[in-house]
Design an enzyme around this catalytic site. Structure first.
Site: not given
Ligand code: G16
Length: 567
Positions: A135-136, A301, A303, A305-306, A400
């Site tokens: 992801s990010h 981001d 992938d 989704d953000r 998302k």
């Molecule tokens: C993931 C989850 C999200 C979450 C985010 C941050 O996002 O899918 O629901 O809000 O991590 O999580 P944390 O605060 O535990 O680091 P992504 O976009 O990283 O897959």
């Protein structure tokens, strides 16, 4: 071509976090590290009673196992294109073929954004999907890699399923893997490994069809025909091809509206975490004036989704974005019949709660993690959901969806004729403003953060009812959630202090960091008075920030002078 039986030993650190298993690339590149996790996943799926039902034992599985739920089934496969994506795809294909899967549908080049993977799983009624993304988190050889499993509804595996996979990794001693040559994944068409068929598809097609079914593309074309300018920074991550085809190719945004659109293994050095700290260039462009200046700016981001969205010189918080999308949902063809309800993660601001109240629809508060929205969406209890971590989405998928949010905002602007800033300011006038800020303390030794959270827990019983300056604490607890659909419970989801003026302080340990621990401090100050809606955010939450330190001593415990990132 034949199936090999290979002896292996468990890795103790394969418990999935907030969103799958995320580790440094070097960890994933250890011999059998990825293979073990995938074998454990396939074992659990093979031994299951269906796509989403892990057997309680965690499965005995394996090539010789008697229960073979994957026979006759299709899995979706793709990733965000980061370093190690391509070799990982080849490994997974060989494991899947040896473990009895009948068919894999994968994005050309091994590419599928997270929302696109969710769309493909749903449209093709697949058994589930394997998504390769951190992801990010940063990319490149020194960056992070990740893998997660999405279920037949297109959404992230439930905790029950991820725990079953983890349990399996801890007893795993055998891998089943084809010794086939690598296949060419860069051409749309059909391939075969052992008895398994592979269909290589256009990564954008299914997703674009979903977007066409939700939004009025003619309306959006009209907006661009009138001279509207948008700037979308895809950060050289996987969102580029999607944004380019849909915005520029289908609805007529000017060429070059989407920048940094080519997915690169190291994201071209960008950190594709779309928060104000990482989008200097976008913020700079959105501060320019005159004819050529974009009116809507956005970033995606790793992938896709953000999303971060902004107007001219005007950043919109993810919490406000969710509230406004809820407020204006009826303007969008897909939501013109109204919303069943909305959901937000606990640390997300309460702005959407006030809109939901005015609309007379329920608003659910879940733990952090998109997986917690799955049951609510499947049961038809909510239509929109979102998180403070720059994620918004709806019942169209079970992930998302960054580009969806951009199309939604463009549609609202096209119908209302208002700028983003005036839409948000009007919203604050009607509903009040939630000043919101998050402080992240990155890479803190795990034991420091554990001690901090343990000591904070111990203080909770005494905190409720205490007054600090002009604020009294009404609620002091560790957030726990009971899923209204299946009754499952999730505890220890973050320490929450709610004050009598509706302000909130939340302390939570991230579930996505790959180095040491990340502590997040979330601050929300509710301000109903429109005369007080123009303060700089840092100033508006300064008192709360000082109070957080007074109560928790974060800086003392973490041995830091301040947060690594304040957004
Ligand atoms: C993931 C989850 C999200 C979450 C985010 C941050 O996002 O899918 O629901 O809000 O991590 O999580 P944390 O605060 O535990 O680091 P992504 O976009 O990283 O897959």
């Amino acid at each position: 071509m034949s199936i090999q039986t290979i002896a292996t030993r468990p890795f103790s650190d394969q418990r999935p976090g907030t969103s799958g298993l995320r580790k440094k690339v070097a960890v994933f590149m250890q011999p059998y590290y990825l293979d073990n996790f995938v074998q454990a996943l396939l074992d659990v799926l093979n031994a299951s009673g269906g796509p989403d039902v892990p057997r309680e034992s965690g499965g005995s599985g394996g090539s010789g196992g008697e229960a073979r739920a994957l026979a006759g089934q299709t899995l979706i496969l793709g990733g965000d294109g980061r370093f190690f994506n391509r070799p990982a795809i080849q490994t997974i294909l060989k494991l899947a073929a040896a473990n009895g899967l009948t068919r894999v549908v994968m994005g050309c080049g091994g590419i599928l954004s997270t929302p696109a993977a969710s769309a493909v799983i749903r449209r093709r009624q697949a058994f589930g999907g394997i998504l390769l993304s951190a992801s990010h988190n940063p990319g490149g050889a020194d960056g992070d890699f990740g893998i997660k499993y999405n279920m037949s509804n297109g959404g992230p595996a439930t905790e029950t399923l991820t725990e079953a996979i983890y349990a399996r990794t801890q007893v795993l001693n055998t891998l089943y893997c084809s010794d086939a040559q690598d296949v060419c994944i860069d051409k749309i068409g059909r391939l075969q490994v052992e008895h398994m068929q592979i269909e290589v598809i256009d990564p954008v097609g299914d997703y674009a069809a979903v977007m066409r079914s939700l939004f009025d593309f003619d309306l959006l074309s009209g907006l661009f025909a009138s001279g509207f300018l948008v700037r979308v920074d895809a950060m050289n991550a996987v969102g580029g091809p999607y944004a380019k085809q849909i915005l520029e190719g289908e609805i007529g945004a000017p060429l070059d509206s989407v920048v940094n659109f080519a997915p690169l293994e190291d994201f071209g050095g960008h950190h594709p975490d779309p928060n104000p700290a990482n989008v200097d260039d976008l913020i700079y462009r959105m501060s320019s004036k005159g004819m050529g200046a974009p009116k809507l700016g956005a970033a995606l981001d790793g992938d896709a989704d953000r999303n971060l969205v902004m107007g001219r010189n005007f950043l919109v918080t993810p919490s406000d974005s969710l509230a406004l999308l809820t407020q204006y949902a009826r303007l969008i063809p897909a939501y013109q019949g109204g919303l069943a309800g909305v959901a937000r993660s606990m640390p997300t601001s309460t702005a959407v709660d006030r809109v939901a109240k005015a609309l007379g629809i329920p608003c659910y508060e879940t733990p952090t993690g998109w997986k917690f929205f799955g049951n609510l969406l499947d049961a038809g209890l909510v239509t929109l959901c979102g998180e403070e971590s720059y994620g918004t989405g709806s019942s169209h998928l079970r992930e998302k969806d960054g580009l969806w949010a951009i199309l939604f905002w463009l549609s609202v602007i096209a119908v209302t004729g208002q700028s983003m800033e005036s839409l948000v300011r009007d919203h604050w006038k009607t509903y009040g403003r939630s000043y919101y800020s998050r402080h992240d303390y990155l890479d803190v030794p795990v034991e420091y953060v554990d001690t901090l959270m343990k000591d904070l827990h111990a203080k909770l019983p005494a905190l409720a009812g205490q007054t600090f300056g002009r604020r009294t604490i009404l609620v002091a607890d560790d957030f726990a959630y009971t899923d209204p659909v299946d009754g499952s419970t999730s505890s220890h989801q973050g320490v929450r202090l709610v004050f009598d003026d509706a302000s909130r302080l939340i302390f939570r340990v991230s579930g996505t960091s790959t180095e040491e621990a990340t502590l997040r401090l979330y601050m929300e100050r509710f301000e109903p008075d429109p005369a007080c809606h123009c303060e700089p955010v840092a100033l508006a939450v300064a008192e709360l920030s000082a109070l957080a330190e007074h109560i928790s001593k974060v800086r003392v415990y973490t041995r830091r002078a301040g947060p690594t990132i304040a957004t």
